[in-house]
Design a protein around this motif. Structure first.
Motif, mmCIF file in Angstrom:
data_model
loop_
_atom_site.group_PDB
_atom_site.id
_atom_site.type_symbol
_atom_site.label_atom_id
_atom_site.label_comp_id
_atom_site.label_asym_id
_atom_site.label_seq_id
_atom_site.Cartn_x
_atom_site.Cartn_y
_atom_site.Cartn_z
ATOM 1 N N ASN A 21 13.289 -12.090 78.124
ATOM 2 C CA ASN A 21 13.569 -12.391 79.536
ATOM 3 C C ASN A 21 12.416 -12.027 80.463
ATOM 4 O O ASN A 21 12.538 -12.079 81.685
ATOM 5 C CB ASN A 21 14.842 -11.678 79.989
ATOM 6 N N GLY A 22 11.271 -11.638 79.876
ATOM 7 C CA GLY A 22 10.087 -11.336 80.660
ATOM 8 C C GLY A 22 9.933 -9.876 81.045
ATOM 9 O O GLY A 22 8.900 -9.478 81.589
ATOM 10 N N LYS A 23 10.926 -9.042 80.766
ATOM 11 C CA LYS A 23 10.860 -7.632 81.138
ATOM 12 C C LYS A 23 10.162 -6.806 80.059
ATOM 13 O O LYS A 23 9.994 -7.255 78.919
ATOM 14 C CB LYS A 23 12.269 -7.085 81.387
ATOM 15 N N GLU A 24 9.743 -5.595 80.446
ATOM 16 C CA GLU A 24 9.125 -4.651 79.518
ATOM 17 C C GLU A 24 9.982 -3.399 79.439
ATOM 18 O O GLU A 24 10.593 -2.994 80.419
ATOM 19 C CB GLU A 24 7.714 -4.252 79.989
ATOM 20 N N LYS A 25 10.000 -2.782 78.254
ATOM 21 C CA LYS A 25 10.772 -1.551 78.097
ATOM 22 C C LYS A 25 10.168 -0.690 77.006
ATOM 23 O O LYS A 25 9.933 -1.164 75.892
ATOM 24 C CB LYS A 25 12.227 -1.870 77.746
ATOM 25 N N ILE A 26 9.900 0.569 77.322
ATOM 26 C CA ILE A 26 9.437 1.510 76.298
ATOM 27 C C ILE A 26 10.615 1.822 75.387
ATOM 28 O O ILE A 26 11.696 2.202 75.860
ATOM 29 C CB ILE A 26 8.888 2.804 76.938
ATOM 30 N N ILE A 27 10.426 1.656 74.087
ATOM 31 C CA ILE A 27 11.516 1.887 73.147
ATOM 32 C C ILE A 27 11.284 3.116 72.263
ATOM 33 O O ILE A 27 12.229 3.628 71.644
ATOM 34 C CB ILE A 27 11.775 0.662 72.246
ATOM 35 N N TYR A 28 10.046 3.593 72.222
ATOM 36 C CA TYR A 28 9.721 4.707 71.317
ATOM 37 C C TYR A 28 8.607 5.538 71.942
ATOM 38 O O TYR A 28 7.562 5.001 72.329
ATOM 39 C CB TYR A 28 9.299 4.175 69.954
#
Length: 406
Positions: free
Chosen positions: A392-399
């Motif tokens: 969806n174009g978003k960024e997210k730190i996962i680790y």
């Protein structure tokens, strides 16, 4: 000083492998056929595994092989020193086809008595023999995809393993016992709890709908494309112990570079100081401080220059605290930064979001699942942050800091 694990530990170990690890956490059923492969140094565990399989109503096909004995016998090296090309290419197809058709499960116990048994052997000969057995891997995968085959791998500590990890044999076994929950009253319940927790993160990762991952740290600037129809896997019994969460990405979207601060024990040799650079999915530069020739031969193997697996281990789950000089354990180590590993070579069909039995070779190729005769896990425990770029174009730190933050 010699050390032998207690009878109680061996009984618990066998129980976990037979009644939990096989059958993807469900154990074996009455009448199931188990192919049990061990070396002579693991005989005490093999005895308990046989008892446990029989108590569960299973049938046993055994492969019991002699150990290498440094200074006396090196059966592994003898083969490569003496074998001609036609012997390196030999594939006992009728035997192995029958074995796969007959077996419902397989247990392999790793118990090396010489960690560098093939030191000095031409890497081309090693890879030539490995490639010859690719049909066996494909047959096994095909049956597993249909839900008719499961496997598990465990470790039986030896003096050679302990020495390589700079521990006494007792200290080494203490790590095995702790890592496998064999110090607990009911190890199987402990494993079920861990897999429940890892499954929670697997589902969260799936819901994120990740397009690409960016691994960034002092020793990495790497992009991984997850690809269509992917799911994340974790545990499931195939390896004991297993704390990792992994997927088989679309190899075509790997770009950037990464250094690995952990050694790779591969094909009877030790490779250290591995640096890789990827462009458009393929390794374009590779270096190693030790055994670089073998590394390059691995990469030259068909599919060996592409990523088949991307994996992260959360330090909160892992009970492995020390370097064990065994990939099975080192790819699951905890520590301050957790660990990350990628595998060059074959991808895992169980990372497909759907029924893998319905896909043909061209389908796997179109989805970007890598195919190869090899699967070489390379590990790093250096600090890194993993950022997900979502569809969806978003960024997210996962680790971050060795833990999932989702």
């Amino acid at each position: 000083m010699s050390y032998n694990p207690s009878q109680k530990v061996l009984e618990k170990y066998a129980d976990v492998l037979v009644n939990f690890a096989l059958g993807s956490g469900k154990g074996i059923k009455k009448g199931d056929v188990v192919y049990l492969a061990c070396y002579e140094s693991a005989k005490p565990l093999m005895v308990e595994l046989r008892k446990t399989i029989l108590k569960a109503g299973g049938h046993i096909i055994s492969s019991y092989q002699p150990d290498n004995e440094p200074g006396r016998y090196n059966l592994s090296k003898d083969f490569y020193l003496l074998a001609q090309d036609h012997q390196l290419d030999f594939f006992p197809g009728k035997y192995l086809r029958g074995l796969i058709d007959e077996a419902d499960h397989m247990i392999f116990i790793d118990s090396e008595t010489d960690k560098q048994a093939l030191k000095g052997i031409n890497p081309k000969k090693i890879m030539k023999a490995r490639i010859a057995f690719k049909p066996y891997i494909e047959w096994r995968d095909e049956k597993e995809n249909k839900g008719k085959f499961s496997w598990a791998m465990g470790l039986y500590g030896t003096e050679a393993m302990a020495k390589e990890a700079k521990m006494s044999l007792k200290e080494y076994w203490e790590q095995i016992i702790k890592a496998c929950f064999l110090d607990k009253k009911n190890p199987i319940n402990e494993w079920k709890s861990v897999f429940k927790q890892t499954n929670n993160f697997r589902q969260k990762l799936k819901k994120l709908q990740i397009n690409r991952l960016h691994v960034r740290g002092p020793e990495a600037n790497l992009w991984i494309k997850i690809g269509a129809k992917r799911i994340w896997q974790g545990g499931g019994g195939r390896n004991i112990p297993s704390f990792e969460i992994f997927t088989s990405p679309d190899w075509r979207g790997t770009n950037g570079w990464i250094k690995f601060n952990q050694p790779l024990y591969s094909h009877g040799n030790l490779i250290t100081g591995i640096n890789l650079e990827f462009r458009n999915g393929k390794v374009v530069k590779s270096r190693a401080k030790k055994n670089e020739k073998l590394l390059k031969e691995i990469i030259k193997t068909e599919g060996g220059d592409k990523v088949g697996e991307f994996s992260l281990t959360d330090k909160r789950f892992s009970r492995i605290a020390k370097f064990m000089a065994e990939t099975l354990y080192d790819e699951n180590i905890g520590g301050p930064n957790g660990n990350m590993h990628i595998a060059l070579g074959r991808g895992f069909h169980d990372c497909y979001d759907g029924n893998p039995a319905k896909l043909k070779k061209k389908d796997w190729k179109n989805l970007g699942f890598n195919d190869s005769a090899i699967h070489s896990d390379i590990i790093t425990t250096s600090p890194r942050t993993v950022t997900a770029f979502l569809r969806n174009g978003k960024e997210k730190i996962i680790y971050k800091d060795g833990m999932f933050v989702i």
